[in-house]
Design a protein around this motif. Structure first.
Motif, PDB file in Angstrom:
ATOM      1  N   ARG A   1      45.473  37.013  39.841  1.00  0.00           N
ATOM      2  CA  ARG A   1      45.785  35.683  39.337  1.00  0.00           C
ATOM      3  C   ARG A   1      44.647  34.733  39.715  1.00  0.00           C
TER       4      ARG A   1
ATOM      5  N   THR B   1      46.431  35.411  34.534  1.00  0.00           N
ATOM      6  CA  THR B   1      46.203  36.774  35.001  1.00  0.00           C
ATOM      7  C   THR B   1      44.996  37.392  34.300  1.00  0.00           C
TER       8      THR B   1
ATOM      9  N   SER C   1      46.474  38.387  24.282  1.00  0.00           N
ATOM     10  CA  SER C   1      47.817  38.802  24.673  1.00  0.00           C
ATOM     11  C   SER C   1      48.863  37.786  24.241  1.00  0.00           C
TER      12      SER C   1
ATOM     13  N   VAL D   1      35.428  41.946  34.838  1.00  0.00           N
ATOM     14  CA  VAL D   1      36.681  41.202  34.857  1.00  0.00           C
ATOM     15  C   VAL D   1      37.033  40.873  33.407  1.00  0.00           C
TER      16      VAL D   1
ATOM     17  N   ASP E   1      47.111  37.351  46.176  1.00  0.00           N
ATOM     18  CA  ASP E   1      46.364  38.485  45.640  1.00  0.00           C
ATOM     19  C   ASP E   1      45.117  38.797  46.460  1.00  0.00           C
TER      20      ASP E   1
ATOM     21  N   TRP F   1      38.163  45.802  36.748  1.00  0.00           N
ATOM     22  CA  TRP F   1      37.807  47.222  36.687  1.00  0.00           C
ATOM     23  C   TRP F   1      36.492  47.382  37.443  1.00  0.00           C
TER      24      TRP F   1
ATOM     25  N   GLU G   1      42.254  41.061  34.575  1.00  0.00           N
ATOM     26  CA  GLU G   1      42.194  42.439  35.069  1.00  0.00           C
ATOM     27  C   GLU G   1      40.805  42.729  35.601  1.00  0.00           C
TER      28      GLU G   1
ATOM     29  N   ASP H   1      39.481  39.014  30.718  1.00  0.00           N
ATOM     30  CA  ASP H   1      40.453  37.944  30.504  1.00  0.00           C
ATOM     31  C   ASP H   1      40.939  38.050  29.062  1.00  0.00           C
TER      32      ASP H   1
ATOM     33  N   THR I   1      41.075  50.501  39.063  1.00  0.00           N
ATOM     34  CA  THR I   1      41.451  50.566  37.656  1.00  0.00           C
ATOM     35  C   THR I   1      42.510  49.525  37.339  1.00  0.00           C
ATOM     36  N   ALA I   2      42.185  48.601  36.475  1.00  0.00           N
ATOM     37  CA  ALA I   2      43.132  47.600  35.961  1.00  0.00           C
ATOM     38  C   ALA I   2      43.885  46.887  37.076  1.00  0.00           C
ATOM     39  N   ARG I   3      43.184  46.436  38.098  1.00  0.00           N
ATOM     40  CA  ARG I   3      43.814  45.655  39.160  1.00  0.00           C
ATOM     41  C   ARG I   3      44.053  44.245  38.628  1.00  0.00           C
ATOM     42  N   ARG I   4      45.285  43.809  38.634  1.00  0.00           N
ATOM     43  CA  ARG I   4      45.618  42.494  38.099  1.00  0.00           C
ATOM     44  C   ARG I   4      45.468  41.427  39.170  1.00  0.00           C
TER      45      ARG I   4
END
Length: 833
Positions: free
Chosen positions: A250, A263, A293, A286, A226, A267, A265, A288, A245-248
């Motif tokens: 790890r 994972t 989830s 960031v 990544d 922003w 995200e 988490d 925007t919402a880049r994932r």
């Protein structure tokens, strides 16, 4: 603005509620502050339990048999260890909130003055001992600090320590587990400097104290696959001014004794500026959401319907299985109260089960029928921050032998509780504590019993001199039970026999009535419940419920109605005593006021008096007009407080004014003499007064005031002013007080208005605003007659259903030699409606 509405006060109230709860292990707390009229305490702050869950307990009369009111009145701690002790000491509270909880209520105050009360609530199993001595001492300490802080705030700002009934209370939700973690950062792409908060470091598994502030150190925590894409996105965002925007990503996870990745995200956005170097700086967050989830994914895999409710009953989450079971979409359900969103759950019993779970912090369950043959079993599992619910289909109609919905949960009722019966019954005890007059008691009984049992008619008869007389009736049938009116107690009628026998009588059909009581009038009613009202072995009367259709009274109905009859009787007896004392008190006050003002050539005087509506106690407002050999003296005054003592002091001051005026003292000397008289009487009360002496055949007057609102003068051309008088101190403060005199010109045709503060004081507003509003009304009101003018000035006050203070108004029209225009030369209605 009241102290309850200021930001600083809100912080004080919230902090006290939180500290009291967290220091005792309770799950909820509340702070009540006194109302402006001191007759109620008002909810100002709530922690843990939302105000909506408390039903009608947002405004509590000071005289109520409620622990908070007792703590406020007495200044003592009221500790109720469990539901059994609550039932024993405060049965009306236990009827309204019949749940397993304990409470501790303490007064809030400082310097011998009580501002309100603070309470904490905890889940209490039967036989529990409640709070320890140390915990109770902690609650008292918190309340004491709050009282001192409120007193200091009042001394600094001048705001009163009270709370308006319409004040929106401060709400502090109970803490809950965090499912989402958010870390914030700033990143200079040119230098590589990276500044992140402690939460961001925790997400990346770094020690905030050891983090060197370089992006390379943070990048070492990312999955190698990544890293290149992440750096490329950052550079492209800086070059083109785009957002990430919402880049994932790890992130290495060292938890659980091993090493893996989770994972998150990212922003971010570029700073918007014309400075090119600055555009290479990113700010962002960031996120988490791993725990949230994972929890959602796990719940969605279940076949049982699961949902989450906020403390006030709003649905915050429902899995797909729950939506299917309830036959509703997420948009129709989420964010709405469960029993409002689903009409077939609108039975008040459902709301009561939710309230029971929240207040007792114990699981609750119930059955509900979604369609004629589709039954669902609900179970509620509470915590302080809300309720987790479970819904499953029964698969068969419930019956007396039906098994519980689940072997590991409490058994649900065999059939749903009859629509709202217990809900209305529990509310009746609460509502009757606030009913004061007999009319209010009757209206409360009607409002609660008719919907609870499905009746359409209700009548209450009371015993007077051995015969029955109707006190109250509601329903569309005018001839409902007319035969009972005027009947002697020995008459053979169901209403009299139920009372003399002391046992309720339930008649389920007309056939049953005519069989037992031939010739009895039925009207259009088909079923009746006759409840004898007996208080302290004394027959008070009979309460009759009527039903348009045949009605079967179950054993539960009969038991509940029988129990309620005694409660209604006690409330009626108390209200009858209040009505009698009220009539005596008002009659006493009317006797103390002048019945007719004197006839004085060239001067027209009218007066009005409006009693307060907030209670029985009478006030100390008075007015008078005293003719003298040199003219006339006009007086208006107000003794502090509302009590028999205030009225008696008023009568003595009125006599003192007349005595000093009769020996031709100057206005300032009259006021000084009345002041000495009040101090000699030593009633412990202060008084204000305004005194004007108008010289005969001139347009000159001498005025003196003792802390009283200033008179108003309307001139012949309509211009109206507030007279600027030299103000002396209140009566009863200092024996040697002096009262300066101010000369006043009264042009022919002018109108002088004297009044008490009840006419110009409004909650939350400065008295000067009320005085100016009255001045404007006097300037623009028609003046065809002085009586009409007085009525116009009192128009708004007459229409108000609540007046915390009495109102006295005296208008004087000065016009030497002018004819009387109103017929009667001078009027003084003692008690205008």
């Amino acid at each position: 603005m009241t102290v309850g509405e200021t930001a600083e006060c809100a912080d004080l109230l919230a902090a006290a509620a939180v500290e009291a709860v967290e220091g005792t292990g309770a799950y909820a707390g509340s702070v009540f502050l006194r109302s402006r009229d001191r007759r109620s305490i008002v909810l100002a702050a709530a922690y843990g339990v939302p105000p909506s869950l408390l039903g009608g307990w947002r405004l509590i009369p000071v005289s109520s048999p409620i622990p908070l009111a007792t703590a406020y009145r007495s200044g003592r701690t009221v500790h109720l260890a469990n539901a059994e002790e609550t039932m024993r000491r405060y049965p009306q509270l236990a009827m309204a909130l019949p749940y397993a909880f304990g409470s501790c209520s303490v007064p809030v105050g400082a310097g011998g003055e009580t501002f309100g009360a603070l309470a904490v609530v905890w889940a209490a199993s039967p036989g529990s001992e409640g709070l320890s001595r140390a915990c109770r001492r902690h609650v008292r300490t918190v309340a004491g600090r709050l009282g001192s802080s409120l007193a200091a705030l009042r001394a600094r700002t001048g705001d009163p320590v009270d709370c308006a009934p319409e004040t929106v209370p401060v709400e502090i939700p109970a803490p809950s587990a965090t499912a989402v973690r958010v870390g914030l950062f700033g990143w200079d792409l040119g230098s590589g400097a990276f500044r992140g908060d402690d939460e961001l470091c925790a997400i990346f598994g770094l020690d905030p104290r050891a983090f060197d502030g370089q992006a390379t150190s943070l990048a070492a925590c990312l999955h190698p696959g990544d890293l290149a894409a992440f750096l490329s996105a950052a550079r492209e965002a800086a070059a083109r001014g785009r957002r990430i925007t919402a880049r994932r990503l790890r992130v290495r996870d060292r938890g659980g004794g091993g090493e893996g990745y989770r994972t998150v995200e990212l922003w971010a956005r570029v700073l918007e500026t014309d400075d090119v170097p600055a555009r290479r700086r990113l700010v962002g967050a960031v996120v988490d959401s791993r725990a949230g989830s994972a929890a959602v994914a796990a719940v969605e895999r279940l076949r049982d319907g699961l949902f989450s409710l906020a403390p006030d009953g709003r649905v915050t989450y429902a899995n797909h299985a729950a939506l299917r079971q309830l036959d509703v979409s997420g948009d129709e359900l989420l964010g709405r109260v469960l029993w409002d969103a689903l009409p077939w759950l609108s039975d008040p019993d459902v709301e009561s089960r939710h309230r029971s779970a929240m207040i007792s912090q114990a699981p609750a369950s119930f059955l509900a029928c979604q369609a004629p043959d589709r039954w669902l079993a609900f179970s509620l599992h509470p915590e302080a921050d809300g309720v987790t619910g479970r819904v499953v289909p029964l698969g068969h109609p419930p019956s007396a032998s039906a098994p519980p919905a689940s072997t590991d949960e409490p058994a649900a009722a065999a059939t749903p509780t009859r629509l709202g019966v217990m809900h209305h019954v529990l509310q009746l005890g609460s509502a009757l504590t606030e009913a004061v007059t007999t009319r209010q008691v009757c209206e409360v009984v009607s409002d609660q019993l008719l919907p609870a049992f499905g009746g359409q008619q209700l009548a209450i008869y009371v015993v007077r001199q051995g015969t029955m007389h109707r006190l109250f009736r509601t329903g569309r049938h005018e001839d409902f039970l007319d035969g009972l009116e005027g009947a002697p107690l020995h008459a053979r009628l169901p209403g009299t026999e139920a009372l003399t026998a002391g046992a309720p009588l339930f008649i389920e059909s007309r056939q049953d009535l005519t069989r037992t009581y031939p010739g009895a009038a039925t009207g259009e009613v088909n079923s009746w419940a006759y409840l004898p009202l007996i208080a302290s072995s004394h027959p008070v009367g009979t309460c009759v419920l009527g039903f348009d259709k045949n009605h079967r009274f179950t054993e539960k109905d009969r038991g509940v109605l029988t129990a309620l009859a005694g409660l209604i009787a006690q409330a009626l007896e108390r209200a009858k005593l209040y009505d009698s004392e009220f009539a005596i008190a008002r009659g006493l006050q009317q006797a103390l006021l002048p019945h007719r003002l004197p006839v004085i050539p060239g001067i027209r005087t009218v007066a009005r008096y409006l009693p307060g509506t907030s209670g029985m106690d009478i006030g100390g407002d008075w007015y008078d007009a005293i003719p003298t050999s040199e003219g006339v003296s006009l007086i208006i005054g107000d003794v502090q407080g509302h009590s028999i003592a205030a009225a008696a002091t008023m009568a003595q001051l009125r006599s003192a004014v007349r005595a000093f005026t009769a020996v031709s003292h100057a206005p300032g000397e009259v006021m000084a003499g009345v002041n000495r008289t009040l101090i000699d009487l030593d009633p412990g009360l202060l008084a204000s007064c305004c005194y004007l002496h108008v010289a005969a055949d001139t347009h000159h007057a001498q005025a003196v005031t003792a802390g009283h609102p200033p008179p108003l003068l309307r001139r012949p051309d309509g211009t109206t002013e507030v007279l600027d008088l030299d103000i002396g101190p209140l009566l009863g403060v200092e024996r040697t007080s002096a009262y300066p005199t101010t000369p006043v010109d009264l042009p022919p045709g002018s109108v002088l208005a004297l009044y008490t503060d009840g006419l110009v004081e409004e909650p939350g507003a400065d008295i000067d605003v009320g005085i100016d509003r009255l001045r404007s009304s006097l300037a623009h009101a028609r003046a065809d007659s002085l009586d009409e003018l007085a009525d116009r000035l009192l128009h708004n006050a007459r229409r108000s259903s609540y007046r915390a203070d009495d109102i006295a108004l005296m208008l004087t029209e000065y016009g030497p030699g002018s004819p009387q225009r109103d017929g009667a030369p001078g009027t003084a209605p003692g008690d205008a409606p």
